[in-house]
Write a protein that holds these residues in place. Sequence first.
Motif, PDB file in Angstrom:
ATOM      1  N   GLY A  50      26.425   5.026 -94.276  1.00  0.00           N
ATOM      2  CA  GLY A  50      27.623   4.393 -94.830  1.00  0.00           C
ATOM      3  C   GLY A  50      27.584   2.882 -94.692  1.00  0.00           C
ATOM      4  O   GLY A  50      27.904   2.149 -95.642  1.00  0.00           O
ATOM      5  N   LEU A  54      27.570   0.262 -97.672  1.00  0.00           N
ATOM      6  CA  LEU A  54      28.733  -0.621 -97.753  1.00  0.00           C
ATOM      7  C   LEU A  54      28.349  -2.090 -97.645  1.00  0.00           C
ATOM      8  O   LEU A  54      28.860  -2.929 -98.384  1.00  0.00           O
ATOM      9  N   ALA A  58      25.428  -2.767-101.277  1.00  0.00           N
ATOM     10  CA  ALA A  58      26.463  -3.407-102.107  1.00  0.00           C
ATOM     11  C   ALA A  58      26.247  -4.925-102.153  1.00  0.00           C
ATOM     12  O   ALA A  58      26.362  -5.544-103.221  1.00  0.00           O
ATOM     13  N   ARG A  87      31.078  -1.367-106.581  1.00  0.00           N
ATOM     14  CA  ARG A  87      32.261  -0.596-106.138  1.00  0.00           C
ATOM     15  C   ARG A  87      31.865   0.863-105.814  1.00  0.00           C
ATOM     16  O   ARG A  87      32.388   1.457-104.873  1.00  0.00           O
ATOM     17  N   GLN A  90      30.171   0.834-102.463  1.00  0.00           N
ATOM     18  CA  GLN A  90      31.163   0.627-101.400  1.00  0.00           C
ATOM     19  C   GLN A  90      31.970   1.903-101.146  1.00  0.00           C
ATOM     20  O   GLN A  90      32.199   2.285-100.004  1.00  0.00           O
ATOM     21  N   GLY A  93      29.766   4.497 -99.475  1.00  0.00           N
ATOM     22  CA  GLY A  93      29.571   4.092 -98.081  1.00  0.00           C
ATOM     23  C   GLY A  93      30.780   4.399 -97.222  1.00  0.00           C
ATOM     24  O   GLY A  93      30.663   4.932 -96.111  1.00  0.00           O
ATOM     25  N   LEU A  94      31.963   4.076 -97.753  1.00  0.00           N
ATOM     26  CA  LEU A  94      33.198   4.351 -97.006  1.00  0.00           C
ATOM     27  C   LEU A  94      33.403   5.847 -96.802  1.00  0.00           C
ATOM     28  O   LEU A  94      33.855   6.287 -95.736  1.00  0.00           O
TER      29      LEU A  94
END
Lengths: 105, 140
Positions: A50, A54, A58, A87, A90, A93-94
């Motif tokens: 992640g 992220l 990104a 996006r 991200q 990853g989140l």
Amino acid sequence: MAPLLPYAVVELATLALAAGSAVVGLFIAMLALRGVLRDRSRQMLFLSGGMILLFGAAYFTALLGSALVRFHVISLLQQNVVLLAVRTLQFTGLCAIAYSLVIDE
Amino acid sequence: MTDPADLSTDSSSTTEDADLSTDPSSTTEDADLSTVADLLADEHVQRILAATSVDPKSKSELAEGCDASLQTVSRRVEELVAADLVREETRARRDGHHDAVYVATLDSFEVRLRDGALEHEVARMDRDMTDELQRLWRKF
């Protein structure tokens, strides 16, 4: 009206902070990766994955997109595709970080 | 046959320096073999080491978890700290004060019979940032 800060300073500060975020994020990802290699921890696997998506993937995608626009390889409209990719990275990853929080080891 | 009471005089401790950058454990100058062996034979000590190897614990938390009196736990913890098998740390409380908490440093304990002498080695955990990250993340 004169800008509050010269544009060059704002651009430089933005670039420096973005690079700093990537470095710190990847440092935490590296610590988590050591946990994966040492203890085969699934929690650390998703955390490191992640963080890499992220902050690492990104950041480099956004950097690449800016470079492509600056050197006129892609148009400003096409830059939206790069933004979508950033996006997506991200968000993925989140999601991986959130999943690492709910894994029971 | 060797008298167990003489073990401390017959034994020698190893003081090899481990490469901390690659090995998670390290060895330092060890307490007497008899001191470490006596401590490890104690049931309360075993419980204290087991509990503090997972999370830092205060003496009162250990007393509660080990089903022993605070005095007993306090005495054992002091002995473990003196033998460098447990390390004292501080933990901030919400009211601004700090609690003393204890973390196990023991990784493994090895006894070898070499050339007519008993050698012992206590390997200690070298907790690094990865361990702290794993410990913190598990708490969420």
